[in-house]
Motif scaffolding. Structure first.
Motif, PDB file in Angstrom:
ATOM      1  N   PHE A  31       0.840  -1.185   0.000  1.00 52.16           N
ATOM      2  CA  PHE A  31       0.000   0.000   0.000  1.00 52.16           C
ATOM      3  C   PHE A  31       0.884   1.247   0.000  1.00 52.16           C
ATOM      4  CE2 PHE A  31      -1.897   3.486   2.426  1.00 52.16           C
ATOM      5  CZ  PHE A  31      -3.038   3.715   1.678  1.00 52.16           C
ATOM      6  N   PHE A  32       0.468   2.256  -0.730  1.00 53.58           N
ATOM      7  CA  PHE A  32       1.163   3.545  -0.685  1.00 53.58           C
ATOM      8  C   PHE A  32       0.216   4.639  -1.163  1.00 53.58           C
ATOM      9  CE2 PHE A  32       1.738   2.338  -5.097  1.00 53.58           C
ATOM     10  CZ  PHE A  32       1.653   3.548  -5.789  1.00 53.58           C
ATOM     11  N   THR A  33       0.577   5.860  -0.842  1.00 50.35           N
ATOM     12  CA  THR A  33      -0.039   7.042  -1.425  1.00 50.35           C
ATOM     13  C   THR A  33       1.056   7.751  -2.201  1.00 50.35           C
ATOM     14  OG1 THR A  33      -1.544   7.179   0.455  1.00 50.35           O
ATOM     15  CG2 THR A  33      -1.361   9.137  -0.923  1.00 50.35           C
ATOM     16  N   GLY A  34       0.688   8.478  -3.241  1.00 53.55           N
ATOM     17  CA  GLY A  34       1.679   9.031  -4.151  1.00 53.55           C
ATOM     18  C   GLY A  34       2.719   9.925  -3.521  1.00 53.55           C
ATOM     19  N   THR A  35       2.389  10.556  -2.397  1.00 52.99           N
ATOM     20  CA  THR A  35       3.357  11.441  -1.747  1.00 52.99           C
ATOM     21  C   THR A  35       4.629  10.703  -1.356  1.00 52.99           C
ATOM     22  OG1 THR A  35       2.089  11.069   0.280  1.00 52.99           O
ATOM     23  CG2 THR A  35       1.771  13.183  -0.849  1.00 52.99           C
ATOM     24  N   GLN A  36       4.556   9.424  -1.157  1.00 60.58           N
ATOM     25  CA  GLN A  36       5.737   8.679  -0.724  1.00 60.58           C
ATOM     26  C   GLN A  36       6.653   8.288  -1.878  1.00 60.58           C
ATOM     27  OE1 GLN A  36       2.738   6.344   0.966  1.00 60.58           O
ATOM     28  NE2 GLN A  36       2.423   8.347   1.890  1.00 60.58           N
ATOM     29  N   LEU A  37       6.146   8.137  -3.082  1.00 55.75           N
ATOM     30  CA  LEU A  37       6.945   7.539  -4.160  1.00 55.75           C
ATOM     31  C   LEU A  37       7.176   8.428  -5.371  1.00 55.75           C
ATOM     32  CD1 LEU A  37       5.561   3.869  -4.375  1.00 55.75           C
ATOM     33  CD2 LEU A  37       7.333   4.800  -2.875  1.00 55.75           C
ATOM     34  N   PHE A  38       6.365   9.463  -5.569  1.00 57.76           N
ATOM     35  CA  PHE A  38       6.406  10.168  -6.845  1.00 57.76           C
ATOM     36  C   PHE A  38       7.071  11.538  -6.727  1.00 57.76           C
ATOM     37  CE2 PHE A  38       2.399   7.557  -7.652  1.00 57.76           C
ATOM     38  CZ  PHE A  38       3.127   6.535  -8.253  1.00 57.76           C
ATOM     39  N   LEU A  39       8.059  11.768  -7.582  1.00 53.31           N
ATOM     40  CA  LEU A  39       8.815  13.019  -7.613  1.00 53.31           C
ATOM     41  C   LEU A  39       8.064  14.083  -8.405  1.00 53.31           C
ATOM     42  CD1 LEU A  39      12.228  11.384  -8.520  1.00 53.31           C
ATOM     43  CD2 LEU A  39      11.747  12.527  -6.340  1.00 53.31           C
ATOM     44  N   MET A  40       8.163  15.314  -7.949  1.00 48.84           N
ATOM     45  CA  MET A  40       7.598  16.426  -8.701  1.00 48.84           C
ATOM     46  C   MET A  40       8.713  17.133  -9.461  1.00 48.84           C
ATOM     47  SD  MET A  40       5.185  19.636  -7.575  1.00 48.84           S
ATOM     48  CE  MET A  40       6.321  20.356  -6.385  1.00 48.84           C
ATOM     49  N   ALA A  41       8.526  17.303 -10.753  1.00 46.83           N
ATOM     50  CA  ALA A  41       9.449  18.089 -11.559  1.00 46.83           C
ATOM     51  C   ALA A  41       9.051  19.556 -11.401  1.00 46.83           C
ATOM     52  CB  ALA A  41       9.378  17.667 -13.021  1.00 46.83           C
ATOM     53  N   GLU A  42       9.912  20.330 -10.751  1.00 43.33           N
ATOM     54  CA  GLU A  42       9.578  21.721 -10.448  1.00 43.33           C
ATOM     55  C   GLU A  42       9.264  22.486 -11.732  1.00 43.33           C
ATOM     56  OE1 GLU A  42       9.132  22.754  -7.491  1.00 43.33           O
ATOM     57  OE2 GLU A  42       9.985  21.091  -6.366  1.00 43.33           O
ATOM     58  N   GLY A  43       8.158  23.227 -11.685  1.00 42.35           N
ATOM     59  CA  GLY A  43       7.724  23.988 -12.838  1.00 42.35           C
ATOM     60  C   GLY A  43       6.806  23.225 -13.761  1.00 42.35           C
ATOM     61  N   HIS A  44       6.562  21.948 -13.451  1.00 37.28           N
ATOM     62  CA  HIS A  44       5.736  21.108 -14.322  1.00 37.28           C
ATOM     63  C   HIS A  44       4.625  20.405 -13.529  1.00 37.28           C
ATOM     64  CE1 HIS A  44       8.514  21.716 -17.667  1.00 37.28           C
ATOM     65  NE2 HIS A  44       9.493  21.550 -16.793  1.00 37.28           N
ATOM     66  N   ARG A  45       4.104  21.110 -12.558  1.00 39.24           N
ATOM     67  CA  ARG A  45       3.097  20.526 -11.667  1.00 39.24           C
ATOM     68  C   ARG A  45       1.811  20.150 -12.397  1.00 39.24           C
ATOM     69  NH1 ARG A  45       2.473  22.807  -5.598  1.00 39.24           N
ATOM     70  NH2 ARG A  45       0.646  21.639  -4.911  1.00 39.24           N
ATOM     71  N   ALA A  46       1.521  20.850 -13.483  1.00 34.84           N
ATOM     72  CA  ALA A  46       0.253  20.629 -14.192  1.00 34.84           C
ATOM     73  C   ALA A  46       0.364  19.621 -15.324  1.00 34.84           C
ATOM     74  CB  ALA A  46      -0.266  21.956 -14.735  1.00 34.84           C
ATOM     75  N   THR A  47       1.504  18.941 -15.444  1.00 31.94           N
ATOM     76  CA  THR A  47       1.689  18.023 -16.564  1.00 31.94           C
ATOM     77  C   THR A  47       1.240  16.608 -16.214  1.00 31.94           C
ATOM     78  OG1 THR A  47       3.981  17.625 -15.886  1.00 31.94           O
ATOM     79  CG2 THR A  47       3.587  19.368 -17.498  1.00 31.94           C
ATOM     80  N   PRO A  48       0.872  15.814 -17.224  1.00 26.92           N
ATOM     81  CA  PRO A  48       0.330  14.469 -16.978  1.00 26.92           C
ATOM     82  C   PRO A  48       1.406  13.434 -16.708  1.00 26.92           C
ATOM     83  CG  PRO A  48       0.378  14.889 -19.329  1.00 26.92           C
ATOM     84  CD  PRO A  48       0.832  16.166 -18.661  1.00 26.92           C
ATOM     85  N   SER A  49       0.966  12.277 -16.247  1.00 23.92           N
ATOM     86  CA  SER A  49       1.884  11.163 -16.008  1.00 23.92           C
ATOM     87  C   SER A  49       1.120   9.855 -16.099  1.00 23.92           C
ATOM     88  CB  SER A  49       2.552  11.292 -14.630  1.00 23.92           C
ATOM     89  OG  SER A  49       1.578  11.337 -13.611  1.00 23.92           O
ATOM     90  N   THR A  50       1.874   8.781 -16.252  1.00 28.50           N
ATOM     91  CA  THR A  50       1.309   7.435 -16.176  1.00 28.50           C
ATOM     92  C   THR A  50       2.033   6.681 -15.067  1.00 28.50           C
ATOM     93  OG1 THR A  50       2.877   6.457 -17.739  1.00 28.50           O
ATOM     94  CG2 THR A  50       0.861   7.411 -18.657  1.00 28.50           C
ATOM     95  N   VAL A  51       1.369   5.661 -14.558  1.00 30.17           N
ATOM     96  CA  VAL A  51       1.976   4.784 -13.555  1.00 30.17           C
ATOM     97  C   VAL A  51       1.709   3.351 -13.978  1.00 30.17           C
ATOM     98  CG1 VAL A  51       2.109   4.124 -11.128  1.00 30.17           C
ATOM     99  CG2 VAL A  51       1.541   6.490 -11.735  1.00 30.17           C
ATOM    100  N   HIS A  52       2.773   2.587 -14.162  1.00 29.28           N
ATOM    101  CA  HIS A  52       2.659   1.173 -14.513  1.00 29.28           C
ATOM    102  C   HIS A  52       3.203   0.333 -13.356  1.00 29.28           C
ATOM    103  CE1 HIS A  52       2.437  -2.405 -16.988  1.00 29.28           C
ATOM    104  NE2 HIS A  52       3.669  -2.706 -16.609  1.00 29.28           N
ATOM    105  N   PHE A  53       2.520  -0.764 -13.055  1.00 30.52           N
ATOM    106  CA  PHE A  53       2.901  -1.601 -11.923  1.00 30.52           C
ATOM    107  C   PHE A  53       3.441  -2.944 -12.397  1.00 30.52           C
ATOM    108  CE2 PHE A  53      -0.290   1.296 -10.227  1.00 30.52           C
ATOM    109  CZ  PHE A  53       0.374   1.784  -9.114  1.00 30.52           C
ATOM    110  N   ILE A  54       4.488  -3.393 -11.732  1.00 29.84           N
ATOM    111  CA  ILE A  54       5.015  -4.752 -11.896  1.00 29.84           C
ATOM    112  C   ILE A  54       4.877  -5.426 -10.540  1.00 29.84           C
ATOM    113  CG2 ILE A  54       7.036  -6.153 -12.439  1.00 29.84           C
ATOM    114  CD1 ILE A  54       8.053  -3.837 -14.153  1.00 29.84           C
ATOM    115  N   ILE A  55       4.097  -6.496 -10.494  1.00 34.22           N
ATOM    116  CA  ILE A  55       3.720  -7.090  -9.210  1.00 34.22           C
ATOM    117  C   ILE A  55       3.900  -8.604  -9.246  1.00 34.22           C
ATOM    118  CG2 ILE A  55       2.121  -5.267  -8.525  1.00 34.22           C
ATOM    119  CD1 ILE A  55      -0.152  -6.845  -9.736  1.00 34.22           C
TER     120      ILE A  55
END
Length: 606
Positions: free
Chosen positions: A140-164
């Motif tokens: 279990f996680f929430t994004g604050t723990q794992l995802f980096l913010m690229a400064e100046g690009h807060r409004a840009t999209p992203s994808t997340v793919h899982f390997i489990i």
């Protein structure tokens, strides 16, 4: 409502998204974007392996930062401390030099580069609302723990793919795609506000206003399916009742994550809200939670659910946007948290899970908790809102709850507005005004903004109310304001148990950690000190001792404690103190206007 395996509903949802979406393929998108892969290869290592591919870079230097806190849980966690190693490479695979410019920020030279790759391992140790955890059969996680913010690009999209691991499934507050292991987010704030669970769990699906809702319970098979169906019914009624306040549900789907008996203390119960989900930890085992009266679920569900409007969307200006790099202090948490406390009771009552007496007892209980607290003479609701960062997990020696202060003021404001408008408006109208005039216009609200809405509704100036009771510490004229609905306060003196020390569950087992001790208490006289760990009370595990049972005051108990690695036994008399109890009582000769306001205030949903 139907309880299904995850695969049974996840794939159809993904197909529906592809058929209805006009989102271009990733390869055609020339905007700056970040695509993540989150891998759990071996649960025994407790490691998330995170890869971030940053594409379409067009700048000489890029700063990447990890949040230090999770909004809603007012504690600095410094998630970067859980990163074991951190590597940045270029398109050719060679390592790129980078520097750490602050405790959570890395800076890399990207001159002439259009793409970089960041990799790191993130170690998990504790399952909690604002922490990530990998166990043998779930993660279990929430994004604050794992995802980096690229400064100046807060409004840009992203994808997340899982390997489990084989046999595991994924459920996330993020938006699905046709691939059940890939999700998307339109911007960084959405990305990090989305809890995700991987592994084995049970899901009960139901709909409200045609939108899918998922009651997710862990461990798998622990919470009975018939009880899950009943709880889902409560959740559905709470959602529709809350939605009626604002007009519609502001999301595409909603998830309720519940973890039973998986925290370190068997008595912990807490929740944390997100934009289209919340996470709850329940100390009782699923078998014990099955025996909770079904109506007892309503208050907790309503509190976290109402937060999807109040604090996630209707947000103080100091938190718009969130600053993930430091504490976000605001004098308005008495609204964000306290009003949510009030509306938890309001919604549970309107939905039919509380009777009138129970609702009124909640109003009286908030008054009791405020007025019997010595700190209320010194700490205003605005100040307690700011002070919350002093010790959200470990309460300071002298404090008053901004939750309770705000709950108390919410009821008083509701009745006062109803009185001033002759029943034409109430606190619901204030919340709708904040939602439409601020959230829907993409901004946070200030105290002056809120007063402006109330003044417009009532055609009165509420600055004095705020000066005296929000920024000040005056005692409200309860009888006058409650009298607007034909009630008065009845007071009586009672003796209540007083232990004289603040506490929280210990880090393991059935223990209690002492966070502070009142120097004038029987606990101090017994030698108890802040930092002590209470192991047993007499022969009973500390958390299982019936601390608040009748007849305990005056009894002598043996506390087995651990201090500086050594066990000691202290003899303590359980103390008591005099308090004032409050009850709301109907006035003997209420006027028709008072009864009209009362019945409108206490109207239930149809």
């Amino acid at each position: 409502m139907l309880r299904k395996t995850l695969t049974a509903y996840l794939l159809p949802l993904g197909v529906l998204f592809i058929l209805s979406s006009a989102t271009p393929a990733v390869g055609q998108d020339r905007r700056f974007r970040t695509d993540y892969t989150v891998e759990v290869s071996n649960p025994e290592t407790s490691l998330f392996h995170v890869t971030a591919n940053v594409q379409n870079i067009n700048q000489p230097r890029l700063d990447l930062s990890l949040p230090v806190w999770t909004p809603g849980w007012y504690t600095i966690e410094n998630y970067a401390k859980n990163i074991l190693w951190f590597k940045i490479t270029g398109e050719e695979g060679a390592a790129l030099p980078h520097i750490m410019t602050s405790k959570q920020t890395w800076s890399v030279d990207t001159k002439g580069r259009h793409q970089i790759r960041i990799e790191f391992d993130y170690r998990t140790t504790t399952l909690f609302l604002d922490q990530a955890k990998i166990a043998k059969d779930f993660a279990f996680f929430t994004g604050t723990q794992l995802f980096l913010m690229a400064e100046g690009h807060r409004a840009t999209p992203s994808t997340v793919h899982f390997i489990i691991p084989a046999g595991w499934q994924v459920i996330s507050a993020l938006k699905e795609t046709s691939d059940p292991l890939t999700f998307i987010a339109p911007d960084y704030d959405t990305l990090v506000d989305a809890p995700t669970e991987l592994g084995h769990f049970d899901v009960t699906r139901f709909e409200v206003e045609g939108k899918p809702h998922y009651f997710v319970t862990t461990p798998a098979g622990d919470f009975p399916s018939d009880k899950a169906q009943q709880v889902a019914n409560v959740m559905a009624k709470v959602a529709s009742t809350a939605s009626a306040i604002f007009g519609k549900l502001p999301y595409e789907k909603y998830l309720y994550f519940y973890f039973f008996n998986l925290v370190e203390s068997s008595q912990v119960s807490a929740g944390l809200e997100h934009m289209n989900s919340y996470v709850a930890l329940v100390g009782a085992k699923g078998a014990e939670a099955r025996d909770y009266p079904i109506e007892s679920w309503a208050g907790g569900v309503a509190h976290e659910f109402f937060h999807l409007w109040n604090v996630k969307r209707i947000r103080p200006i100091e938190m718009w946007p969130y600053d993930y790099s430091q504490e976000n202090t605001t004098p308005l948490l008495w609204v964000s948290e306290g009003f949510t406390n009030y509306y938890a009771d309001v919604i549970a009552y309107r939905a039919g899970f509380r009777n009138r007496k129970s609702f009124l007892d909640g109003i009286a209980g908030a008054i009791r908790r405020v007025e019997n607290n010595e700190a209320r003479r010194y700490i205003s609701p605005a100040e307690s809102s700011v002070r919350i960062w002093l010790g959200y997990d470990t309460p300071p020696n002298f404090q008053i709850s901004t939750y309770t202060q705000g709950q108390n003021l919410a009821a008083l404001l509701d009745l006062s507005i109803r009185h001033d408008t002759n029943g034409k408006a109430g606190l619901d109208d204030v919340m709708r005004g904040l939602y439409r005039e601020f959230y829907q216009r993409g901004k946070g609200f200030s105290t002056e903004d809120m007063i402006g809405i109330i003044n417009r509704l009532t055609r009165r100036d509420y600055h004095d109310f705020y000066r005296r009771f929000v920024w000040g510490v005056e005692v409200p004229d309860y009888d006058t304001i409650l009298g607007y609905a034909g009630y008065r306060l009845e007071k009586s003196n009672v003796k209540r148990i007083y232990f004289g020390f603040a506490r929280r569950p210990g880090a393991s087992g059935e223990t209690i950690s002492v966070t502070s001790v009142d120097p004038a208490s029987t606990a101090a006289a017994a030698g108890l000190m802040a930092g002590d760990l209470i192991l047993k009370v007499d022969s009973t595990n500390a958390l299982r001792f019936g601390w608040f049972e009748d007849g305990k005051a005056g009894q002598t108990v043996k506390l087995t404690i651990k201090r500086a690695g050594e066990e000691k036994v202290l003899t303590m008399i359980i103390g008591s103190r005099n308090e004032v109890a409050y009850d709301l009582v109907e006035m003997a000769q209420a006027t028709p206007d008072q009864i009209k306001i009362r019945e409108e205030w206490l109207a239930v949903s149809k």
